[in-house]
Design a protein around this motif. Structure first.
Motif, PDB file in Angstrom:
ATOM      1  N   SER A   1     -88.068  70.034  23.254  1.00 31.27           N
ATOM      2  CA  SER A   1     -87.872  71.170  24.151  1.00 31.27           C
ATOM      3  C   SER A   1     -89.173  71.539  24.868  1.00 31.27           C
ATOM      4  CB  SER A   1     -87.354  72.375  23.352  1.00 31.27           C
ATOM      5  OG  SER A   1     -87.274  73.522  24.151  1.00 31.27           O
TER       6      SER A   1
ATOM      7  N   LYS B   1     -78.091  63.118  19.305  1.00 32.86           N
ATOM      8  CA  LYS B   1     -78.012  64.072  20.421  1.00 32.86           C
ATOM      9  C   LYS B   1     -76.681  64.816  20.462  1.00 32.86           C
ATOM     10  CE  LYS B   1     -76.382  61.104  24.213  1.00 32.86           C
ATOM     11  NZ  LYS B   1     -76.716  60.623  25.580  1.00 32.86           N
TER      12      LYS B   1
ATOM     13  N   HIS C   1     -84.562  69.340  35.613  1.00 29.51           N
ATOM     14  CA  HIS C   1     -83.430  68.429  35.767  1.00 29.51           C
ATOM     15  C   HIS C   1     -82.992  67.879  34.412  1.00 29.51           C
ATOM     16  CE1 HIS C   1     -80.958  65.119  37.320  1.00 29.51           C
ATOM     17  NE2 HIS C   1     -80.926  65.798  38.462  1.00 29.51           N
ATOM     18  N   TYR C   2     -81.674  67.697  34.259  1.00 32.51           N
ATOM     19  CA  TYR C   2     -81.112  67.218  32.993  1.00 32.51           C
ATOM     20  C   TYR C   2     -81.590  65.823  32.575  1.00 32.51           C
ATOM     21  CZ  TYR C   2     -77.632  71.027  32.855  1.00 32.51           C
ATOM     22  OH  TYR C   2     -77.005  72.243  32.785  1.00 32.51           O
ATOM     23  N   ASP C   3     -82.090  65.029  33.548  1.00 29.44           N
ATOM     24  CA  ASP C   3     -82.489  63.658  33.178  1.00 29.44           C
ATOM     25  C   ASP C   3     -83.664  63.639  32.198  1.00 29.44           C
ATOM     26  OD1 ASP C   3     -84.629  64.328  34.792  1.00 29.44           O
ATOM     27  OD2 ASP C   3     -84.232  62.802  36.327  1.00 29.44           O
TER      28      ASP C   3
ATOM     29  N   LYS D   1     -80.248  71.077  27.295  1.00 29.57           N
ATOM     30  CA  LYS D   1     -79.762  71.336  28.659  1.00 29.57           C
ATOM     31  C   LYS D   1     -79.832  72.825  28.979  1.00 29.57           C
ATOM     32  CE  LYS D   1     -76.778  67.346  29.519  1.00 29.57           C
ATOM     33  NZ  LYS D   1     -75.395  66.859  29.748  1.00 29.57           N
TER      34      LYS D   1
ATOM     35  N   GLU E   1     -78.304  67.877  22.484  1.00 28.32           N
ATOM     36  CA  GLU E   1     -78.289  67.690  23.937  1.00 28.32           C
ATOM     37  C   GLU E   1     -77.948  68.987  24.653  1.00 28.32           C
ATOM     38  OE1 GLU E   1     -76.555  64.369  27.000  1.00 28.32           O
ATOM     39  OE2 GLU E   1     -75.151  65.192  25.527  1.00 28.32           O
ATOM     40  N   GLU E   2     -76.942  69.703  24.159  1.00 29.20           N
ATOM     41  CA  GLU E   2     -76.523  70.950  24.791  1.00 29.20           C
ATOM     42  C   GLU E   2     -77.627  72.002  24.733  1.00 29.20           C
ATOM     43  OE1 GLU E   2     -71.699  70.644  23.883  1.00 29.20           O
ATOM     44  OE2 GLU E   2     -73.044  71.639  22.459  1.00 29.20           O
TER      45      GLU E   2
ATOM     46  N   VAL F   1     -83.686  65.306  29.442  1.00 24.67           N
ATOM     47  CA  VAL F   1     -83.167  65.514  28.087  1.00 24.67           C
ATOM     48  C   VAL F   1     -83.167  64.219  27.284  1.00 24.67           C
ATOM     49  CG1 VAL F   1     -81.129  66.143  26.734  1.00 24.67           C
ATOM     50  CG2 VAL F   1     -81.809  67.542  28.701  1.00 24.67           C
TER      51      VAL F   1
ATOM     52  N   CYS G   1     -83.244  73.519  29.933  1.00 24.85           N
ATOM     53  CA  CYS G   1     -83.437  73.038  31.307  1.00 24.85           C
ATOM     54  C   CYS G   1     -82.925  74.059  32.321  1.00 24.85           C
ATOM     55  CB  CYS G   1     -82.715  71.709  31.505  1.00 24.85           C
ATOM     56  SG  CYS G   1     -83.488  70.302  30.684  1.00 24.85           S
ATOM     57  N   ASP G   2     -81.764  74.650  32.031  1.00 22.88           N
ATOM     58  CA  ASP G   2     -81.195  75.659  32.937  1.00 22.88           C
ATOM     59  C   ASP G   2     -82.139  76.855  33.081  1.00 22.88           C
ATOM     60  OD1 ASP G   2     -78.917  74.173  33.379  1.00 22.88           O
ATOM     61  OD2 ASP G   2     -77.754  75.156  31.784  1.00 22.88           O
TER      62      ASP G   2
END
Length: 298
Positions: A142, A123, A106-108, A97, A93-94, A110, A100-101
């Motif tokens: 990803s 995750k 948006h994180y949603d 994210k 998950e990290e 993931v 995403c950055d």
């Protein structure tokens, strides 16, 4: 049908090596394309050029009917052309994210993409604890974060065990069923036959075939025949209008066709010419047989 990618007389030379030779083909929306060829056939180089990481020598390519320049077009493309490279101490998950950055997503997305690749239950596990197959699935997640219109995969099952290969195949089929166009490069005939709707066959940088998987396999096929007098049988069949060529091996004739001919019609024709068969089987070419015929004739 919308054209996602057009490649027109593309060439790439590395010194004296002509890695991509006058390659042309189109990718249409909603299909699964396989670039098939042995190692060194120019698959990865072609993908590198269209993803703007390898400079072409000559020729052209355009994304989305040429309405968008390459830089902006690639924002609608998801690609994995190298081994997954995530931070080993961070969780799945990290890591996603962080992607995403970087991409402004948006994180949603993931959790949604982890679900697609079957990694929701892992995750919170560090990337270093993942098997090779799980790492590849995370890489696909990803590449899907930006909801690409086309997903490009270079040898997606390389190095995986049979279970990992099957998982990746199932994920590719699922992604395709959701409407994403897919382009994958592979040297595995079985992979292309089971996953792809269309195939581009490359050998030494040249396109030998471009079309649907169904069409390349839907040749007229061939007969396995045997009679008490194979010489007489062969002599008769050489004059038949549907016969292309005849090979003989281990006491059987392999009769290859150039136009349709049913087993019942062949049997009747031979019987009317006083030949009775001891063995008659009609077979279709597999993708492997067609691929070998293509590459051996070059």
């Amino acid at each position: 049908m919308e054209t996602i990618l057009t490649i027109d007389h593309l060439n790439k030379k590395f010194g004296k090596i002509h890695a991509v030779k006058d390659v042309s083909f189109e990718i249409k929306k909603g299909n699964v394309y396989g670039i098939l060829g042995p190692n060194g056939s120019g698959k990865s180089t072609t993908l590198g050029i269209i993803l703007n990481v390898v400079n072409k020598t000559s020729g052209n390519y355009k994304w989305f009917d040429g309405k968008t320049d390459t830089h902006h077009a690639l924002k609608k493309v998801g690609a994995i052309i190298e081994r997954p490279n995530f931070y080993p101490y961070m969780t799945a998950e990290e890591n996603l994210k962080l992607v995403c950055d970087i991409k402004g997503i948006h994180y949603d997305k993931v959790d949604e993409k982890l679900e697609v690749v079957g990694l929701s239950d892992r995750k919170d596990s560090p990337f270093r604890t993942f098997s090779l197959g799980m790492k590849q699935r995370l890489a696909i997640a990803s590449a899907l974060l930006n909801d690409p219109e086309i997903l490009i995969l270079d040898e997606p099952t390389n190095g995986l065990d049979p279970q990992g290969i099957r998982q990746i195949r199932d994920i590719i089929k699922h992604i395709a069923s959701l409407g994403t166009t897919i382009l994958l490069a592979s040297h595995l005939l079985d992979e292309v036959e089971k996953v792809c709707t269309h195939v581009i066959v490359l050998r030494k940088g040249e396109v030998l075939y471009s079309g649907s998987v169904h069409e390349i396999m839907a040749s007229e096929g061939f007969f396995e025949l045997q009679s008490e007098n194979n010489a007489e049988l062969k002599a008769l069949l050489q004059h038949h209008s549907a016969v292309d060529k005849i090979d003989e091996e281990d006491g059987k004739l392999y009769v290859f066709l150039k136009s349709p001919l049913e087993a019942t019609d062949l049997n009747r024709y031979l019987f009317q010419n006083n030949i009775s068969l001891q063995h008659l089987v009609k077979r279709k070419h597999s993708l492997e047989e067609q691929f070998l015929q293509l590459t051996n004739h070059q």
